[in-house]
Design an enzyme around this catalytic site. Structure first.
Site, mmCIF file in Angstrom:
data_model
loop_
_atom_site.group_PDB
_atom_site.id
_atom_site.type_symbol
_atom_site.label_atom_id
_atom_site.label_comp_id
_atom_site.label_asym_id
_atom_site.label_seq_id
_atom_site.Cartn_x
_atom_site.Cartn_y
_atom_site.Cartn_z
ATOM 1 N N ARG A 32 0.703 -1.227 0.077
ATOM 2 C CA ARG A 32 -0.018 0.017 0.016
ATOM 3 C C ARG A 32 1.016 1.257 -0.047
ATOM 4 O O ARG A 32 0.492 2.266 -0.618
ATOM 5 C CB ARG A 32 -1.072 -0.097 1.021
ATOM 6 C CG ARG A 32 -1.935 -1.179 1.267
ATOM 7 C CD ARG A 32 -2.721 -1.125 2.236
ATOM 8 N NE ARG A 32 -2.044 -1.207 3.772
ATOM 9 C CZ ARG A 32 -1.533 -2.185 4.430
ATOM 10 N NH1 ARG A 32 -1.896 -3.373 4.068
ATOM 11 N NH2 ARG A 32 -1.014 -1.982 5.468
ATOM 12 N N GLU A 69 4.476 -6.854 15.022
ATOM 13 C CA GLU A 69 3.277 -7.220 16.079
ATOM 14 C C GLU A 69 2.785 -8.761 15.721
ATOM 15 O O GLU A 69 2.263 -9.372 16.434
ATOM 16 C CB GLU A 69 2.153 -6.196 16.242
ATOM 17 C CG GLU A 69 1.492 -5.901 15.040
ATOM 18 C CD GLU A 69 1.954 -4.755 14.026
ATOM 19 O OE1 GLU A 69 1.152 -4.627 13.137
ATOM 20 O OE2 GLU A 69 3.108 -4.758 14.009
#
Length: 145
Positions: A32, A69
């Site tokens: 993106r 994460e």
């Protein structure tokens, strides 16, 4: 902190388009940040150097592995894409924990570039990724809580 304040209707428009997609970013689409990097480079008269996930770039690459994460990953860059002493702006769509931006900065600095600033469209400030940037300036368009 956003340079544009919430009274700017463009910021409101961006905020209302943000949505959480279950099970993203794994599995799913990526790159993106590619949407934002080339037009910014064109606007400021700079070259665009893509930093991509593994096996997305042709030819010889160098890489930086990092922790996110949701697991481990790595960024790759073409060998010779950046020269000693060049100044760099790291652009991405989102900063969460800061893992991707830190990996990008490390990769660029390893080859002798000077990272002068980072810019992201969206920051998730609750995840405190900005802290991992060790004081490097970060421009953010929208904070999302």
């Amino acid at each position: 902190m956003s340079v544009f304040k919430d009274e700017d209707p463009r910021i409101h428009g961006i905020k209302t388009k943000i949505r959480v997609v279950p099970n993203f970013p794994k599995p799913g689409i990526e790159a993106r940040g590619f949407i934002f990097g080339p037009p910014i480079a064109l606007a400021i008269g700079a070259k665009f150097v893509p930093l991509r996930k593994p096996r997305k770039l042709p030819g010889d690459v160098i890489f930086e592995e990092y922790t996110l994460e949701y697991g481990r990953d790595r960024l790759e860059m073409h060998v010779g894409a950046v020269e000693l002493g060049e100044r760099a702006l790291v652009v991405d769509d989102l900063i969460a924990t800061g893992g991707t931006l830190c990996a990008a900065m490390n990769l660029l600095e390893r080859v002798g570039a000077e990272v002068v600033e980072c810019a992201c469209v969206i920051e998730l400030p609750d995840l405190q990724g900005r802290v991992r940037l060790n004081g490097k300036p970060l421009y953010v368009l929208v904070e999302y809580h």
